[in-house]
Motif scaffolding. Sequence first.
Motif, mmCIF file in Angstrom:
data_model
loop_
_atom_site.group_PDB
_atom_site.id
_atom_site.type_symbol
_atom_site.label_atom_id
_atom_site.label_comp_id
_atom_site.label_asym_id
_atom_site.label_seq_id
_atom_site.Cartn_x
_atom_site.Cartn_y
_atom_site.Cartn_z
ATOM 1 N N UNK A 132 0.822 -1.199 0.000
ATOM 2 C CA UNK A 132 0.000 0.000 0.000
ATOM 3 C C UNK A 132 0.862 1.256 0.000
ATOM 4 N N UNK A 133 0.349 2.294 -0.644
ATOM 5 C CA UNK A 133 1.052 3.575 -0.666
ATOM 6 C C UNK A 133 0.611 4.417 0.531
ATOM 7 N N UNK A 134 1.508 5.290 0.979
ATOM 8 C CA UNK A 134 1.195 6.163 2.120
ATOM 9 C C UNK A 134 0.536 7.457 1.657
ATOM 10 N N UNK A 135 0.867 7.853 0.420
ATOM 11 C CA UNK A 135 0.334 9.098 -0.150
ATOM 12 C C UNK A 135 0.097 8.865 -1.636
ATOM 13 N N UNK A 136 -1.070 9.271 -2.122
ATOM 14 C CA UNK A 136 -1.387 9.149 -3.550
ATOM 15 C C UNK A 136 -1.795 10.529 -4.057
ATOM 16 N N UNK A 137 -1.124 10.977 -5.133
ATOM 17 C CA UNK A 137 -1.459 12.266 -5.740
ATOM 18 C C UNK A 137 -2.001 11.994 -7.135
ATOM 19 N N UNK A 138 -3.247 12.366 -7.356
ATOM 20 C CA UNK A 138 -3.928 12.098 -8.633
ATOM 21 C C UNK A 138 -3.998 13.398 -9.432
ATOM 22 N N UNK A 139 -3.321 13.402 -10.600
ATOM 23 C CA UNK A 139 -3.222 14.649 -11.377
ATOM 24 C C UNK A 139 -2.969 14.314 -12.851
ATOM 25 N N UNK A 140 -3.811 13.435 -13.415
ATOM 26 C CA UNK A 140 -3.629 13.051 -14.819
ATOM 27 C C UNK A 140 -4.833 13.547 -15.620
ATOM 28 N N UNK A 141 -5.359 12.730 -16.535
ATOM 29 C CA UNK A 141 -6.565 13.110 -17.282
ATOM 30 C C UNK A 141 -7.743 13.041 -16.311
ATOM 31 N N UNK A 142 -8.469 14.132 -16.219
ATOM 32 C CA UNK A 142 -9.499 14.225 -15.175
ATOM 33 C C UNK A 142 -10.718 13.348 -15.480
ATOM 34 N N UNK A 143 -10.861 12.941 -16.748
ATOM 35 C CA UNK A 143 -11.967 12.054 -17.146
ATOM 36 C C UNK A 143 -11.974 10.788 -16.309
ATOM 37 N N UNK A 144 -10.782 10.282 -16.042
ATOM 38 C CA UNK A 144 -10.673 9.020 -15.313
ATOM 39 C C UNK A 144 -10.504 9.198 -13.811
ATOM 40 N N UNK A 145 -10.780 10.389 -13.304
ATOM 41 C CA UNK A 145 -10.623 10.614 -11.863
ATOM 42 C C UNK A 145 -11.356 9.574 -11.004
ATOM 43 N N UNK A 146 -12.591 9.177 -11.370
ATOM 44 C CA UNK A 146 -13.265 8.178 -10.529
ATOM 45 C C UNK A 146 -12.491 6.850 -10.489
ATOM 46 N N UNK A 147 -11.973 6.442 -11.669
ATOM 47 C CA UNK A 147 -11.194 5.192 -11.710
ATOM 48 C C UNK A 147 -9.923 5.323 -10.889
ATOM 49 N N UNK A 148 -9.256 6.471 -10.997
ATOM 50 C CA UNK A 148 -8.006 6.666 -10.264
ATOM 51 C C UNK A 148 -8.255 6.670 -8.748
ATOM 52 N N UNK A 149 -9.382 7.248 -8.372
ATOM 53 C CA UNK A 149 -9.704 7.266 -6.947
ATOM 54 C C UNK A 149 -9.949 5.838 -6.436
ATOM 55 N N UNK A 150 -10.654 5.035 -7.242
ATOM 56 C CA UNK A 150 -10.896 3.632 -6.840
ATOM 57 C C UNK A 150 -9.573 2.880 -6.731
ATOM 58 N N UNK A 151 -8.668 3.162 -7.693
ATOM 59 C CA UNK A 151 -7.356 2.510 -7.650
ATOM 60 C C UNK A 151 -6.550 2.960 -6.433
ATOM 61 N N UNK A 152 -6.659 4.238 -6.130
ATOM 62 C CA UNK A 152 -5.942 4.753 -4.948
ATOM 63 C C UNK A 152 -6.414 4.004 -3.710
ATOM 64 N N UNK A 153 -7.721 3.774 -3.638
ATOM 65 C CA UNK A 153 -8.258 3.046 -2.481
ATOM 66 C C UNK A 153 -7.765 1.602 -2.457
ATOM 67 N N UNK A 154 -7.735 0.976 -3.628
ATOM 68 C CA UNK A 154 -7.258 -0.415 -3.695
ATOM 69 C C UNK A 154 -5.815 -0.546 -3.244
ATOM 70 N N UNK A 155 -5.044 0.488 -3.521
ATOM 71 C CA UNK A 155 -3.608 0.435 -3.202
ATOM 72 C C UNK A 155 -3.291 1.178 -1.907
ATOM 73 N N UNK A 156 -4.301 1.277 -1.045
ATOM 74 C CA UNK A 156 -4.123 2.062 0.187
ATOM 75 C C UNK A 156 -4.149 1.170 1.423
ATOM 76 N N UNK A 157 -3.954 1.801 2.569
ATOM 77 C CA UNK A 157 -4.109 1.172 3.893
ATOM 78 C C UNK A 157 -4.808 2.216 4.754
ATOM 79 N N UNK A 158 -5.341 1.849 5.901
ATOM 80 C CA UNK A 158 -5.888 2.886 6.765
ATOM 81 C C UNK A 158 -4.798 3.914 7.073
ATOM 82 N N UNK A 159 -5.090 5.182 6.889
ATOM 83 C CA UNK A 159 -4.105 6.238 7.119
ATOM 84 C C UNK A 159 -3.512 6.798 5.835
ATOM 85 N N UNK A 160 -3.709 6.110 4.714
ATOM 86 C CA UNK A 160 -3.209 6.647 3.440
ATOM 87 C C UNK A 160 -3.894 7.979 3.140
ATOM 88 N N UNK A 161 -3.100 8.922 2.658
ATOM 89 C CA UNK A 161 -3.632 10.232 2.263
ATOM 90 C C UNK A 161 -3.758 10.265 0.738
#
Length: 221
Positions: A132-161
């Motif tokens: 899991x990542x400790x920090x995820x910064x999403x700043x690519x094509x905004x069309x896919x923001x929902x997908x990127x957010x879901x991926x951020x959650x998949x690759x996270x742990x409690x406490x990930x920002x």
Amino acid sequence: MTEQDWSAVDAYLADRTHATDATLDAVLAANDEAGLPAIDVSPLQGKFLQLIARMCGARKVLEIGTLGGYSTLCMARGLPDDGHVTTLEFEPKHAEVARANLQRAGLAELVDVRVGAALDTLPALESEGAGPFDLVFIDADKTHNPDYLQWALRLSRPGTVIILDNVVRQGHVLDADSDSPAVRGTRRALDLIADEPRLTATVLQTVGDKGWDGFAMAIVD
Ligand SMILES: C[S@@+](CC[C@H](N)C(=O)[O-])C[C@H]1O[C@@H](n2cnc3c(N)ncnc32)[C@H](O)[C@@H]1O
Ligand SMILES: [Mg+2]
């Protein structure tokens, strides 16, 4: 207050907080020379990302949307010596410029720039067990923001920002009937945030060098 005033205040505050320096200026110059669009975070926003990385004690950072590596470099500066940034970029040319910038800044060892559409490289990261990542910064094509957010959650742990950039879009985020894919993608990501019980979130509206915009920030519970 005009956009010119916002820029003047930004420049003053960037000076007072040492948010710019020769290394960061060289990144912007190299990006400009290579013809990259000037859509990186501002110096103050980059310093904000550096501070967030430090404040959350991040060791492993994921960035979606590298461009020339300006924000990448800022976050890498907030990491301990054994920290690492994985940054995902679609355009090979952007990735090449970013790698050269990071090399010049002496941070190449800390950063893995992966080329490809993030929706292809994210599953590869997962199968490698990169999270899991400790920090995820999403700043690519905004069309896919929902997908990127879901991926951020998949690759996270409690406490990930998780930070999602450019969510205010000069106020256009309010337009529920917008036909802009970026606005629609951002609104859908904000809906996901609203409905996701694992996320505690806020949005910081910003003005400055980059106009009127903002960051959504969330912590995974
Ligand atoms: C706003 S720029 C990133 C700016 C950078 N984070 C900074 O602040 O310095 C967005 C980047 O996302 C990249 N991008 C666009 N679509 C992408 C995709 N599907 N997968 C990965 N990167 C993508 C673009 O090529 C561009 O370099
Ligand atoms: Mg951005």
